[in-house]
Write a protein that holds these residues in place. Structure first.
Motif, PDB file in Angstrom:
ATOM      1  N   ILE A   1      10.521   4.427   1.429  1.00  0.00           N
ATOM      2  CA  ILE A   1      10.149   5.805   1.093  1.00  0.00           C
ATOM      3  C   ILE A   1      10.660   6.140  -0.301  1.00  0.00           C
ATOM      4  CG2 ILE A   1       9.830   6.796   3.403  1.00  0.00           C
ATOM      5  CD1 ILE A   1      12.783   7.583   3.433  1.00  0.00           C
ATOM      6  N   GLY A   2       9.954   7.055  -0.953  1.00  0.00           N
ATOM      7  CA  GLY A   2      10.333   7.427  -2.309  1.00  0.00           C
ATOM      8  C   GLY A   2       9.792   8.792  -2.648  1.00  0.00           C
ATOM      9  N   VAL A   3       9.927   9.149  -3.918  1.00  0.00           N
ATOM     10  CA  VAL A   3       9.484  10.474  -4.360  1.00  0.00           C
ATOM     11  C   VAL A   3       8.581  10.342  -5.580  1.00  0.00           C
ATOM     12  CG1 VAL A   3      11.504  11.688  -3.442  1.00  0.00           C
ATOM     13  CG2 VAL A   3      11.558  10.793  -5.794  1.00  0.00           C
TER      14      VAL A   3
ATOM     15  N   MET B   1      10.819  12.024   6.285  1.00  0.00           N
ATOM     16  CA  MET B   1      10.500  10.745   5.642  1.00  0.00           C
ATOM     17  C   MET B   1      11.359   9.628   6.251  1.00  0.00           C
ATOM     18  SD  MET B   1       8.185  11.462   3.278  1.00  0.00           S
ATOM     19  CE  MET B   1       8.172  10.194   2.014  1.00  0.00           C
ATOM     20  N   GLU B   2      12.637   9.932   6.477  1.00  0.00           N
ATOM     21  CA  GLU B   2      13.539   8.919   7.064  1.00  0.00           C
ATOM     22  C   GLU B   2      13.088   8.561   8.485  1.00  0.00           C
ATOM     23  OE1 GLU B   2      17.637   9.805   4.572  1.00  0.00           O
ATOM     24  OE2 GLU B   2      17.276  10.982   6.371  1.00  0.00           O
ATOM     25  N   GLU B   3      12.583   9.545   9.189  1.00  0.00           N
ATOM     26  CA  GLU B   3      12.066   9.296  10.538  1.00  0.00           C
ATOM     27  C   GLU B   3      10.878   8.316  10.473  1.00  0.00           C
ATOM     28  OE1 GLU B   3      13.457  10.149  13.221  1.00  0.00           O
ATOM     29  OE2 GLU B   3      11.885   9.669  14.675  1.00  0.00           O
TER      30      GLU B   3
ATOM     31  N   LEU C   1       4.868   1.965   1.290  1.00  0.00           N
ATOM     32  CA  LEU C   1       5.618   3.016   0.595  1.00  0.00           C
ATOM     33  C   LEU C   1       4.994   4.371   0.884  1.00  0.00           C
ATOM     34  CD1 LEU C   1       7.803   3.786  -1.527  1.00  0.00           C
ATOM     35  CD2 LEU C   1       6.094   3.329  -3.299  1.00  0.00           C
ATOM     36  N   TYR C   2       5.832   5.308   1.300  1.00  0.00           N
ATOM     37  CA  TYR C   2       5.385   6.685   1.503  1.00  0.00           C
ATOM     38  C   TYR C   2       6.161   7.569   0.522  1.00  0.00           C
ATOM     39  CZ  TYR C   2       3.369  10.531   4.279  1.00  0.00           C
ATOM     40  OH  TYR C   2       2.641  11.615   4.717  1.00  0.00           O
ATOM     41  N   LEU C   3       5.438   8.360  -0.245  1.00  0.00           N
ATOM     42  CA  LEU C   3       6.086   9.184  -1.273  1.00  0.00           C
ATOM     43  C   LEU C   3       5.949  10.665  -0.966  1.00  0.00           C
ATOM     44  CD1 LEU C   3       4.801   7.488  -4.595  1.00  0.00           C
ATOM     45  CD2 LEU C   3       6.935   7.054  -3.358  1.00  0.00           C
ATOM     46  N   VAL C   4       6.990  11.427  -1.261  1.00  0.00           N
ATOM     47  CA  VAL C   4       6.862  12.888  -1.326  1.00  0.00           C
ATOM     48  C   VAL C   4       6.152  13.155  -2.662  1.00  0.00           C
ATOM     49  CG1 VAL C   4       8.079  15.093  -1.418  1.00  0.00           C
ATOM     50  CG2 VAL C   4       9.016  13.213  -0.042  1.00  0.00           C
ATOM     51  N   HIS C   5       4.919  13.649  -2.610  1.00  0.00           N
ATOM     52  CA  HIS C   5       4.070  13.710  -3.801  1.00  0.00           C
ATOM     53  C   HIS C   5       4.654  14.616  -4.889  1.00  0.00           C
ATOM     54  CE1 HIS C   5      -0.460  13.145  -4.865  1.00  0.00           C
ATOM     55  NE2 HIS C   5       0.270  13.178  -5.962  1.00  0.00           N
ATOM     56  N   TRP C   6       5.198  15.766  -4.449  1.00  0.00           N
ATOM     57  CA  TRP C   6       5.811  16.733  -5.375  1.00  0.00           C
ATOM     58  C   TRP C   6       7.027  17.352  -4.697  1.00  0.00           C
ATOM     59  CZ3 TRP C   6       4.131  17.756 -10.337  1.00  0.00           C
ATOM     60  CH2 TRP C   6       2.876  17.231 -10.697  1.00  0.00           C
ATOM     61  N   PRO C   7       7.988  17.808  -5.467  1.00  0.00           N
ATOM     62  CA  PRO C   7       9.128  18.508  -4.844  1.00  0.00           C
ATOM     63  C   PRO C   7       8.758  19.913  -4.361  1.00  0.00           C
ATOM     64  CG  PRO C   7       9.387  18.417  -7.236  1.00  0.00           C
ATOM     65  CD  PRO C   7       8.184  17.589  -6.907  1.00  0.00           C
ATOM     66  N   VAL C   8       7.603  20.412  -4.754  1.00  0.00           N
ATOM     67  CA  VAL C   8       7.183  21.767  -4.358  1.00  0.00           C
ATOM     68  C   VAL C   8       6.452  21.728  -3.016  1.00  0.00           C
ATOM     69  CG1 VAL C   8       6.906  22.530  -6.753  1.00  0.00           C
ATOM     70  CG2 VAL C   8       4.932  21.653  -5.521  1.00  0.00           C
ATOM     71  N   SER C   9       6.528  22.833  -2.280  1.00  0.00           N
ATOM     72  CA  SER C   9       5.808  22.927  -1.008  1.00  0.00           C
ATOM     73  C   SER C   9       4.880  24.144  -1.049  1.00  0.00           C
ATOM     74  CB  SER C   9       6.804  23.061   0.135  1.00  0.00           C
ATOM     75  OG  SER C   9       7.679  24.144  -0.118  1.00  0.00           O
TER      76      SER C   9
ATOM     77  N   VAL D   1       0.854  -1.204   0.000  1.00  0.00           N
ATOM     78  CA  VAL D   1       0.000   0.000   0.000  1.00  0.00           C
ATOM     79  C   VAL D   1       0.886   1.249   0.000  1.00  0.00           C
ATOM     80  CG1 VAL D   1      -1.800   1.269   1.233  1.00  0.00           C
ATOM     81  CG2 VAL D   1      -1.792  -1.244   1.278  1.00  0.00           C
ATOM     82  N   THR D   2       0.602   2.123  -0.946  1.00  0.00           N
ATOM     83  CA  THR D   2       1.343   3.389  -1.072  1.00  0.00           C
ATOM     84  C   THR D   2       0.430   4.557  -0.744  1.00  0.00           C
ATOM     85  OG1 THR D   2       2.626   2.488  -2.919  1.00  0.00           O
ATOM     86  CG2 THR D   2       2.586   4.889  -2.704  1.00  0.00           C
ATOM     87  N   THR D   3       0.927   5.515   0.048  1.00  0.00           N
ATOM     88  CA  THR D   3       0.251   6.813   0.107  1.00  0.00           C
ATOM     89  C   THR D   3       1.305   7.914   0.009  1.00  0.00           C
ATOM     90  OG1 THR D   3      -1.534   8.094   1.087  1.00  0.00           O
ATOM     91  CG2 THR D   3       0.053   7.151   2.637  1.00  0.00           C
ATOM     92  N   LYS D   4       0.833   9.173  -0.058  1.00  0.00           N
ATOM     93  CA  LYS D   4       1.758  10.272  -0.394  1.00  0.00           C
ATOM     94  C   LYS D   4       1.552  11.473   0.524  1.00  0.00           C
ATOM     95  CE  LYS D   4       1.209   8.761  -5.198  1.00  0.00           C
ATOM     96  NZ  LYS D   4      -0.219   8.457  -5.407  1.00  0.00           N
ATOM     97  N   LEU D   5       2.669  12.124   0.795  1.00  0.00           N
ATOM     98  CA  LEU D   5       2.699  13.339   1.625  1.00  0.00           C
ATOM     99  C   LEU D   5       2.295  14.531   0.761  1.00  0.00           C
ATOM    100  CD1 LEU D   5       3.922  14.674   4.351  1.00  0.00           C
ATOM    101  CD2 LEU D   5       5.924  15.132   2.907  1.00  0.00           C
ATOM    102  N   TRP D   6       1.324  15.310   1.228  1.00  0.00           N
ATOM    103  CA  TRP D   6       0.927  16.460   0.399  1.00  0.00           C
ATOM    104  C   TRP D   6       1.862  17.650   0.623  1.00  0.00           C
ATOM    105  CZ3 TRP D   6      -0.455  17.027  -4.108  1.00  0.00           C
ATOM    106  CH2 TRP D   6      -0.954  18.235  -4.603  1.00  0.00           C
ATOM    107  N   ASN D   7       1.797  18.571  -0.312  1.00  0.00           N
ATOM    108  CA  ASN D   7       2.756  19.678  -0.412  1.00  0.00           C
ATOM    109  C   ASN D   7       2.678  20.685   0.740  1.00  0.00           C
ATOM    110  OD1 ASN D   7       3.093  18.402  -2.841  1.00  0.00           O
ATOM    111  ND2 ASN D   7       1.913  19.898  -4.018  1.00  0.00           N
ATOM    112  N   ASN D   8       1.585  20.655   1.499  1.00  0.00           N
ATOM    113  CA  ASN D   8       1.448  21.610   2.610  1.00  0.00           C
ATOM    114  C   ASN D   8       2.021  21.051   3.919  1.00  0.00           C
ATOM    115  OD1 ASN D   8      -0.477  19.690   3.026  1.00  0.00           O
ATOM    116  ND2 ASN D   8      -2.168  21.096   3.398  1.00  0.00           N
ATOM    117  N   CYS D   9       2.664  19.876   3.832  1.00  0.00           N
ATOM    118  CA  CYS D   9       3.223  19.250   5.044  1.00  0.00           C
ATOM    119  C   CYS D   9       4.705  18.943   4.858  1.00  0.00           C
ATOM    120  CB  CYS D   9       2.465  17.975   5.376  1.00  0.00           C
ATOM    121  SG  CYS D   9       0.743  18.282   5.768  1.00  0.00           S
TER     122      CYS D   9
END
Ligand SMILES: NC(=O)c1ccc[n+]([C@@H]2O[C@H](COP(=O)([O-])OP(=O)(O)OC[C@H]3O[C@@H](n4cnc5c(N)ncnc54)[C@H](OP(=O)(O)O)[C@@H]3O)[C@@H](O)[C@H]2O)c1
Length: 305
Positions: free
Chosen positions: A151-153, A139-141, A112-120, A80-88
């Motif tokens: 973890i991925g991007v 993410m490493e934490e 898997l946890y992904l940084v959804h976008w490189p932008v914040s 199962v993958t989910t993603k971190l949104w840009n406001n966090c």
């Protein structure tokens, strides 16, 4: 028939099924998400792709947990993958954001946890200009706490990926970005592979998908006779040829469908092989057209495209 999907080994040591079920929908009701995930797992999907920004984690989680409860799968059989949104993107926001996702999904961890976008993004919707290297420490934490196995991007360009990998203690296992026959992305795919980062294709159906309206005559791929002939030769659809083309390039795919027949169709990819000439024909549809240009972020410092 329940399809058995091969897996790829990630740099974290974990394995990811090479076909996953996408779950993003601009508009869907809770039952469609839940049902789509349940049909997916029944058909053989063991990899489910969601994100906090899809506002569907509750229903995707219900579908997953229903199929665990009824004995179709065990949690450890699923990826199962989910993603971190840009406001966090602040380091201190990453783990709490993942915990919120897990609470909505009703899961103890994600694979898997992904940084959804490189932008914040800041509270006003503007550029928060947070360095993704800071985000990565959060993410490493998440890995150290056992909340994410890998973890991925997502949507990182070559420069961003290279800079991240140089600084990271835990390497990103994948980069999820748009790849399909009209956006073939050879350069970024090769770059990822060189760094042992698995390329994952989102919007893998591209302009073949029925969701994409006709625009500016760019949709020859929907009618081109050569592609029709290839599909006919194998008794497959154009969509299946597009997905197989990506798999044969060693790219993981996450097609989305909430239509029962298409959910199954998009997994029926393992009983044929495209020839090199056929791969070249599919590759020839490239027009570098992005279905997901993310124009809202185009003025942001870390806009990747
Ligand atoms: N990381 C990111 O920034 C990012 C961005 C975009 C997407 N994603 C992920 O990638 C997943 C897939 O991308 P996507 O949803 O944009 O595009 P997609 O999977 O290429 O296409 C989905 C659309 O195609 C239709 N479809 C599915 N199978 C089909 C088939 N066999 N023949 C014809 N049409 C078919 C679906 O309709 P029905 O559902 O009605 O069958 C749906 O409207 C998303 O759901 C999401 O999980 C990630």
């Amino acid at each position: 028939m329940v399809q058995k999907v091969p897996k790829v080994k990630l740099s974290s040591g974990h394995e990811m099924p090479i076909v996953g079920l996408g779950t993003y929908a601009r508009k869907a009701d809770p039952a469609q998400y839940r049902q789509g995930v349940e049909w997916g797992i029944e058909a053989g999907y063991r990899h489910i792709d969601t994100a906090s920004s899809y506002n569907n984690e509750v229903y995707v989680g219900e579908g997953i947990n229903n199929k665990i409860k009824d004995g179709t799968v065990t949690r450890d059989q699923l990826f199962v993958t989910t993603k971190l949104w840009n406001n966090c993107h602040a380091e201190s926001d990453v783990v709490p954001s993942l915990k919120d996702s897990l609470a909505r999904l009703k899961l103890d961890y994600v694979d898997l946890y992904l940084v959804h976008w490189p932008v914040s993004v800041n509270a006003n919707g503007g550029d928060a200009d947070i360095d993704y290297l800071e985000t990565w420490r959060g993410m490493e934490e998440a890995v150290k706490l056992g909340l994410a196995k890998s973890i991925g991007v997502s949507n990182f360009n070559e420069q961003q990926l290279e800079r991240l990998i140089k600084a990271a203690n835990i390497k990103p296992v994948c980069n999820q970005f748009e790849i399909n026959p009209t956006l073939t992305q050879h350069k970024l795919v090769d770059f990822c592979k060189k760094l042992s980062v698995v390329p994952v294709a989102y919007t893998p159906l591209g302009l073949i998908s029925e969701a994409r309206p006709e625009f500016n005559g760019l949709d020859a791929i929907k009618t081109d006779a050569r592609l029709g002939d290839i599909a006919q030769k194998y008794g497959k659809t154009r969509a299946q040829i597009a997905l197989k083309y990506l798999l044969q390039r060693d790219i993981v795919v996450v097609p989305k469908s909430f239509t029962k027949s298409r959910i199954a169709e998009n997994l029926e990819l393992f009983d044929f092989e495209l020839t090199q000439d056929e791969m070249t024909i599919v590759d020839g549809f490239n027009i570098n057209h992005r279905c997901v240009p993310a124009n809202a972020f185009s003025s942001f410092k870390n806009y990747p495209f």
